[in-house]
Design an enzyme around this catalytic site. Sequence first.
Site, short mmCIF file in Angstrom:
data_model
loop_
_atom_site.label_atom_id
_atom_site.label_comp_id
_atom_site.label_asym_id
_atom_site.label_seq_id
_atom_site.Cartn_x
_atom_site.Cartn_y
_atom_site.Cartn_z
N ASP A 90 9.36 2.86 -0.97
CA ASP A 90 8.36 3.53 -0.14
C ASP A 90 8.66 3.18 1.31
O ASP A 90 8.27 2.12 1.81
CB ASP A 90 6.96 3.08 -0.54
N LYS A 138 5.39 9.20 8.62
CA LYS A 138 5.21 8.68 9.98
C LYS A 138 6.32 9.16 10.94
O LYS A 138 6.28 10.28 11.42
CB LYS A 138 5.09 7.16 9.92
N TYR A 190 0.86 -1.18 0.00
CA TYR A 190 0.00 0.00 0.00
C TYR A 190 0.89 1.23 0.00
O TYR A 190 1.86 1.31 0.77
CB TYR A 190 -0.90 0.01 1.24
P1 KE4 Z 1 -0.60 8.42 4.43
O1 KE4 Z 1 -1.14 9.09 3.20
O2 KE4 Z 1 -1.66 7.59 5.16
O3 KE4 Z 1 0.13 9.37 5.35
O4 KE4 Z 1 0.54 7.37 3.97
C1 KE4 Z 1 0.19 6.42 3.01
C2 KE4 Z 1 1.18 5.27 3.09
C3 KE4 Z 1 2.19 5.19 2.15
N1 KE4 Z 1 3.09 4.18 2.17
C4 KE4 Z 1 3.05 3.24 3.15
C5 KE4 Z 1 4.08 2.15 3.14
C6 KE4 Z 1 2.05 3.29 4.16
O5 KE4 Z 1 2.04 2.34 5.12
C7 KE4 Z 1 1.10 4.32 4.13
C8 KE4 Z 1 -0.01 4.42 5.17
N2 KE4 Z 1 -0.07 3.36 6.10
C9 KE4 Z 1 -1.38 3.10 6.68
C10 KE4 Z 1 -1.24 1.93 7.64
N3 KE4 Z 1 -1.17 0.70 6.98
C11 KE4 Z 1 -1.95 4.32 7.35
C12 KE4 Z 1 -3.21 4.06 8.16
C13 KE4 Z 1 -4.42 4.60 7.47
O6 KE4 Z 1 -4.58 4.42 6.25
O7 KE4 Z 1 -5.23 5.20 8.20
#
Ligand code: KE4
Length: 440
Positions: free
Chosen positions: A253, A281, A159
């Site tokens: 990523d 994060k 993701y």
């Molecule tokens: P954000 O747009 O949520 O800040 O980041 C997206 C993203 C990009 N790349 C990786 C590897 C990620 O894990 C994420 C977001 N992770 C999720 C948890 N699996 C965020 C939680 C959510 O979607 O609320």
Amino acid sequence: MTSNVLPEMPEYNMRIPVSEKLFRRAQTLIPGGVNSPVRAFKGVGGTPVFVAAAEGAIFQDMDEHQYVDFVGSWGPMILGHANPRVIEAIKNTAEMGTSFGAPTDRETYLADLLITKHKDWGVEKIRLVNSGTEATMSAIRLARGYTGKKRIIKFDGCYHGHGDSLLVAAGSGAATAGIPGSAGVPEELAALTTIVPFNDLDAVKAVFEKFDDIACIITEPICGNMGLIKPNDGFLEGLRELCTNNGALLIFDEVMTGLRVHKNSAMGLYNIKPDLACFGKVVGGGMPLAVYGGRQEVMDHLAPLGPVYQAGTLSGNPVATAAGCATLEQLNDDVYKKVTEISATLETELTRLAKKHNQEMVCHHVGGMFGLFFADKLPQNFDEVKATNTDKFSRFFHGMLEEGVYLPPSAFEAWFTSTAHEELHMDITLKAADKVLARV
Ligand code: KE4
């Protein structure tokens, strides 16, 4: 009783948890009652916990229940919730203004802190954005603009946020065009994304044999969005070689793995130089801040220097940047030693307890990331993760929640440890697991 917060509720002789009341109200105003789908507990069932406050390894819900937290806001809280230096930096900075839409020295300082930790792996320039989605979306646009090619390769189960080109499901088979993974993603765009299984280097080679318009491969170097899946030996090296030999960019990523699995992120752990990398994060200390960066020759294709456009009103926001800097300044070797020890204890002790209760369960860790599956062996890719006993995970999740331990509300997520997890928190967690594994 009338209230301006809650709708009129019939008087019950039993207490409805506040989270349940708040969730009902939230659902009348916010789709699904949440601002990000995973928070709605759809993956495990039940009512989401509404958080009142958090400190260290603990958060407290609106019913004043306390939990040992292994989500940590999905990764940022490597130093624990409400880290004093981070909070002080936020307070002091906010008092001098919250946003200017003009450059500040603190953005350059954060860039210096982050580049210093990653320049040996090719990160020479970075750009600050507001979310991981923005970071990955911008990185693939830059890859397409730099190479002049359109296709991207991503891995099933990884993701990368909700950018259109990355919300794509596998097509009819590997090495084919993707199909929309969400309503609203145009087929024409999805067709430019090819999805292959993680850890399958032959499938990636087949895509390069079939297509000559590949701008990049984007991958989580260690997957955290289908549980924790590590790369097999040689897999990341193989991706690096394929990109180098075919004029494509390799994008790591590291939004989740960055500064969590190692002091130099996954690129330092595996000693691989990506062309571009995305961070989030941890780098923002819990505030809306993410980063993408890489080789200067590629990054200088970005406006205002080059033809690839990307912008943001709140990019490099002073308060968020202050939280990021206060976090990065604290990331010393002891932090990684501590979070790794916590993860290792989870692995050893939960494995022991699963055996004690004859539960088919496997788990592993990398630095401050931990993954657990109800299965007889560690999955290598998304199809194998989907074959694990996710129903049992849901029962385990709710059992642990009842015992005061808050895990990610999905079998397809990783757990996150912090320097704030102390012996007391581990005792609570392992005692809870001993009880729950006996009955799930
Ligand atoms: P954000 O747009 O949520 O800040 O980041 C997206 C993203 C990009 N790349 C990786 C590897 C990620 O894990 C994420 C977001 N992770 C999720 C948890 N699996 C965020 C939680 C959510 O979607 O609320």
